[in-house]
Design a protein around this motif. Structure first.
Motif, PDB file in Angstrom:
ATOM      1  N   ALA A  40       0.850  -1.194   0.000  1.00 20.98           N
ATOM      2  CA  ALA A  40       0.000   0.000   0.000  1.00 20.98           C
ATOM      3  C   ALA A  40       0.883   1.239   0.000  1.00 20.98           C
ATOM      4  O   ALA A  40       1.916   1.277   0.675  1.00 20.98           O
ATOM      5  CB  ALA A  40      -0.896  -0.005   1.231  1.00 20.98           C
ATOM      6  N   PRO A  41       0.522   2.253  -0.767  1.00 18.99           N
ATOM      7  CA  PRO A  41       1.317   3.478  -0.758  1.00 18.99           C
ATOM      8  C   PRO A  41       1.274   4.147   0.617  1.00 18.99           C
ATOM      9  O   PRO A  41       0.269   4.081   1.317  1.00 18.99           O
ATOM     10  CB  PRO A  41       0.669   4.361  -1.821  1.00 18.99           C
ATOM     11  CG  PRO A  41      -0.578   3.682  -2.238  1.00 18.99           C
ATOM     12  CD  PRO A  41      -0.603   2.302  -1.666  1.00 18.99           C
ATOM     13  N   VAL A  42       2.378   4.744   0.967  1.00 18.02           N
ATOM     14  CA  VAL A  42       2.476   5.445   2.251  1.00 18.02           C
ATOM     15  C   VAL A  42       2.418   6.938   1.978  1.00 18.02           C
ATOM     16  O   VAL A  42       3.183   7.457   1.166  1.00 18.02           O
ATOM     17  CB  VAL A  42       3.798   5.088   2.961  1.00 18.02           C
ATOM     18  CG1 VAL A  42       3.956   5.882   4.251  1.00 18.02           C
ATOM     19  CG2 VAL A  42       3.884   3.603   3.221  1.00 18.02           C
ATOM     20  N   PRO A  43       1.522   7.637   2.635  1.00 15.69           N
ATOM     21  CA  PRO A  43       1.473   9.087   2.413  1.00 15.69           C
ATOM     22  C   PRO A  43       2.744   9.754   2.941  1.00 15.69           C
ATOM     23  O   PRO A  43       3.299   9.329   3.960  1.00 15.69           O
ATOM     24  CB  PRO A  43       0.248   9.536   3.204  1.00 15.69           C
ATOM     25  CG  PRO A  43      -0.086   8.424   4.115  1.00 15.69           C
ATOM     26  CD  PRO A  43       0.508   7.177   3.552  1.00 15.69           C
TER      27      PRO A  43
END
Length: 68
Positions: A40-43
């Motif tokens: 999952a992309p990390v902000p």
């Protein structure tokens, strides 16, 4: 096809590289690799403590694979 395990047992020496590669090639179709889930992309707000020197950032930005 000869039984390679039995042939190893009959020999007092280690198997050759060619024998090991052949064994691996015969075993490869039996290995199942599970599909990897995409991370999952990390902000950016959650990334802390990473400092990139300006020169390095410019170098990466100028690289076509990474830069925009």
């Amino acid at each position: 096809m000869p039984n390679t395990i039995a042939s190893y047992e009959r020999q007092d020496s280690e198997p050759t590289l060619a024998q090991l590669r052949g064994d691996s090639a015969r075993m490869a179709p039996h290995w199942v690799v599970p599909a990897a889930a995409a991370p999952a992309p990390v902000p950016p707000s959650l990334i802390h403590g990473v400092v990139v020197p300006t020169a390095s950032a410019r170098l990466i930005d100028a690289t076509p694979e990474y830069g925009a």
